[in-house]
Design an enzyme around this catalytic site. Structure first.
Site, PDB file in Angstrom:
ATOM      1  N   GLY A  38      23.063  17.417  85.491  1.00  0.00           N
ATOM      2  CA  GLY A  38      22.251  18.011  84.565  1.00  0.00           C
ATOM      3  C   GLY A  38      22.450  19.408  83.979  1.00  0.00           C
ATOM      4  O   GLY A  38      21.932  20.151  83.660  1.00  0.00           O
ATOM      5  N   SER A  40      24.782  20.637  81.807  1.00  0.00           N
ATOM      6  CA  SER A  40      24.988  21.111  80.642  1.00  0.00           C
ATOM      7  C   SER A  40      23.931  21.557  79.614  1.00  0.00           C
ATOM      8  O   SER A  40      24.661  22.271  79.013  1.00  0.00           O
ATOM      9  CB  SER A  40      25.157  19.722  79.497  1.00  0.00           C
ATOM     10  N   SER A  41      23.192  22.268  80.086  1.00  0.00           N
ATOM     11  CA  SER A  41      21.646  22.959  80.009  1.00  0.00           C
ATOM     12  C   SER A  41      20.978  23.480  80.942  1.00  0.00           C
ATOM     13  O   SER A  41      20.883  22.591  81.969  1.00  0.00           O
ATOM     14  CB  SER A  41      21.456  22.864  79.053  1.00  0.00           C
ATOM     15  N   GLY A  42      20.245  24.172  80.373  1.00  0.00           N
ATOM     16  CA  GLY A  42      19.421  25.111  81.478  1.00  0.00           C
ATOM     17  C   GLY A  42      19.681  25.348  82.920  1.00  0.00           C
ATOM     18  O   GLY A  42      20.604  26.085  82.677  1.00  0.00           O
ATOM     19  N   ARG A  63      24.980  13.777  80.298  1.00  0.00           N
ATOM     20  CA  ARG A  63      25.071  12.225  79.340  1.00  0.00           C
ATOM     21  C   ARG A  63      26.125  12.796  78.102  1.00  0.00           C
ATOM     22  O   ARG A  63      26.523  11.810  77.422  1.00  0.00           O
ATOM     23  CB  ARG A  63      23.867  11.877  78.630  1.00  0.00           C
ATOM     24  N   LYS A  67      27.473  18.676  74.175  1.00  0.00           N
ATOM     25  CA  LYS A  67      27.383  19.508  75.283  1.00  0.00           C
ATOM     26  C   LYS A  67      27.965  19.615  76.194  1.00  0.00           C
ATOM     27  O   LYS A  67      27.713  20.743  76.635  1.00  0.00           O
ATOM     28  CB  LYS A  67      25.802  19.380  76.273  1.00  0.00           C
ATOM     29  N   ASP A  89      25.343   8.275  82.775  1.00  0.00           N
ATOM     30  CA  ASP A  89      23.741   8.475  82.495  1.00  0.00           C
ATOM     31  C   ASP A  89      23.364   8.031  84.357  1.00  0.00           C
ATOM     32  O   ASP A  89      24.092   7.626  84.983  1.00  0.00           O
ATOM     33  CB  ASP A  89      22.974   7.196  82.245  1.00  0.00           C
ATOM     34  N   SER A 166      13.175  19.989  92.560  1.00  0.00           N
ATOM     35  CA  SER A 166      12.234  19.400  91.598  1.00  0.00           C
ATOM     36  C   SER A 166      11.112  20.269  91.206  1.00  0.00           C
ATOM     37  O   SER A 166      11.593  21.045  89.665  1.00  0.00           O
ATOM     38  CB  SER A 166      10.767  19.533  93.672  1.00  0.00           C
ATOM     39  N   TYR A 180       5.005  12.618  85.473  1.00  0.00           N
ATOM     40  CA  TYR A 180       6.333  13.341  86.265  1.00  0.00           C
ATOM     41  C   TYR A 180       6.112  13.755  87.277  1.00  0.00           C
ATOM     42  O   TYR A 180       6.626  14.518  88.803  1.00  0.00           O
ATOM     43  CB  TYR A 180       6.175  15.135  85.189  1.00  0.00           C
ATOM     44  N   LYS A 184       8.428  13.867  90.265  1.00  0.00           N
ATOM     45  CA  LYS A 184       8.830  14.537  91.678  1.00  0.00           C
ATOM     46  C   LYS A 184       8.505  15.390  92.733  1.00  0.00           C
ATOM     47  O   LYS A 184       9.032  15.397  93.854  1.00  0.00           O
ATOM     48  CB  LYS A 184       8.693  16.244  91.366  1.00  0.00           C
TER      49      LYS A 184
END
Length: 331
Positions: A38, A40-42, A63, A67, A89, A166, A180, A184
Site C-alpha cells: 500500500g 503508493s499513497s497515504g 495495485r 500510482k 494485488d 491497523s 472494517y 483490523k
C-alpha cells in the site's frame, strides 16, 4: 498506607523490569531493505519518504502501476534515491510471492494496505464485507507468509521487523465499522501469535493504530459514512499522513509491539493492553497502575456513545412521526 505504597512501588518496578517480554530492542533502518505494501499513497507513501530519507533501501507494492511510478518519482525528487516498485494485488498470494522474491530479502516489512467502506451491517453487501476482510486481513497473511522465509534466512542477523498498520477501529468497535473493525481487530491476534513464532529469529512485530488520517482515501470514505458514524468517530480528530508515518517509524525502530499515534491512541493502548507484549517496564507499570481508572473512563465513553445513538434514533423516529402526521392531515 502511604508508607506501604512507597515500599511496594520499587518492588513492583523491579519485578516488571525482570518479567516484561520481549526485551527492549533497536531496529536499524539505514542501509536496510524496507518493503511497504500500500506504498503508493497515504501513510504508506509517507513512510516510504521517511525511510528513504533515513538511508533505507525502499520497495513499494500496490495495485496501480501508474500510482507506483508517481510515488517512485516523488521519492526520487525528495531524497535523490531510487526505489523499487511492484504491482500486485495482496489478495493474490502467487503475485505477492513473486514480487517479494524479486525484491529480495526484507529487513523491515510494513503491511500497510487497507480498504474501508463504512456502512451498517444490515445495509452492507457481502461482497463489500468480503473485500475488506480479503484485503485487510487475508492480504496481510499473504504478504507475511510470502516474506517470512527470506526474512528468516537474512545473513546479517540484525533485528528485523514486521509492522502491521491497523487502526483505532482495531482497538474499539464503532457504529458503521462492523466489517472494517473485524478485519483490523484480526491483525492484533495475528501479531500477538506471530511475535511468539518469530522471536527466535530476531524478528519483532509491531501493530500501529492510527486515528482517522488525512489521505485521498479518507476523503472518499468520509463522503459515504453514516451520519451516526461521523458523530461517534469524529471526536478523536484526524492526523496528517506524515505525522502518522513518523510515529509508526519511530515505533518500528524501537520494536514496540503497540504503536499509538495520538493522545487518544495512548489511552486506548493502555486500556486495551490485555496480554499484549510490552518491552518497556515503565509503560508496563503505567498499564498496571492506570488500567482500573481507564476502564472507568472507557465506560463513560460507552455511556456517551450509547446516549448519542439513543438520541439520534429518537430524533429520527420523531421526524418520521411528524412526516406521517403531516401526510395523514393532508389526506
Amino acid at each position: 498506607m502511604v508508607l506501604l505504597s512507597l515500599i511496594l512501588l520499587p518492588i513492583l518496578l523491579l519485578l516488571l523490569y525482570f518479567i516484561v517480554r520481549p526485551r527492549p530492542v533497536t531496529i536499524p533502518i539505514k542501509n536496510r531493505h524496507v518493503f511497504i505494501t500500500g506504498g503508493s499513497s497515504g501513510i504508506g507513501l509517507a513512510l516510504a519518504h521517511q525511510a528513504a530519507s533515513q538511508g533505507a533501501r525502499v520497495s513499494l507494492l500496490a495495485r496501480s502501476l501508474n500510482k507506483l511510478q508517481e510515488a517512485k518519482e516523488s521519492i526520487r525528487r525528495s531524497s535523490g534515491l531510487d526505489v523499487s516498485i511492484f504491482s500486485a494485488d495482496v489478495r493474490d498470494y502467487d503475485a505477492v510471492q513473486k514480487a517479494v522474491n524479486d525484491a529480495g530479502p526484507i529487513d523491515v516489512l510494513v503491511v500497510n494496505q487497507g480498504v474501508f467502506v463504512p456502512q451498517e451491517l444490515d445495509k452492507q453487501g457481502l461482497d463489500e464485507i468480503k473485500f475488506m476482510i480479503d484485503v485487510n486481513l487475508m492480504g496481510s497473511f499473504n504478504v507475511i507468509k510470502a516474506a517470512l522465509p527470506l526474512m528468516k534466512e537474512r545473513k546479517d542477523r540484525l533485528p528485523a521487523s514486521i509492522s502491521l498498520i491497523s487502526s483505532q477501529a482495531g482497538q474499539v468497535g464503532i457504529y458503521g465499522y462492523t466489517a472494517y473493525s473485524a478485519s483490523k481487530f484480526g491483525l492484533r491476534g495475528l501479531a500477538e501469535a506471530l511475535q511468539q513464532e518469530v522471536i527466535a529469529d530476531n524478528i519483532h512485530v509491531s501493530v500501529v493504530y492510527p486515528p482517522d488520517t488525512d489521505t485521498p482515501g479518507f476523503e472518499k470514505e468520509n463522503e459515504v459514512r453514516p451520519e451516526l458514524t461521523k458523530l461517534l468517530a469524529g471526536s478523536s480528530g484526524s492526523m496528517k499522513a506524515d505525522e502518522v508515518a513518523k510515529k509508526a517509524l519511530d515505533g518500528i525502530k524501537s520494536g514496540s509491539f503497540t504503536v499509538p499515534c495520538n493522545f487518544e491512541g495512548h489511552m486506548l493502548a493502555i486500556a486495551t493492553a490485555g496480554l499484549s507484549p510490552e518491552r518497556s517496564f515503565l509503560m508496563a507499570f503505567i498499564e498496571v497502575a492506570s488500567v482500573g481508572v481507564l476502564r472507568l473512563v472507557g465506560l463513560f465513553f460507552q455511556w456517551n456513545w450509547y446516549q448519542t445513538i439513543e438520541n439520534w434514533h429518537a430524533k429520527k423516529h420523531s421526524k418520521f412521526a411528524i412526516i406521517d402526521l403531516s401526510i395523514y392531515t393532508q389526506e
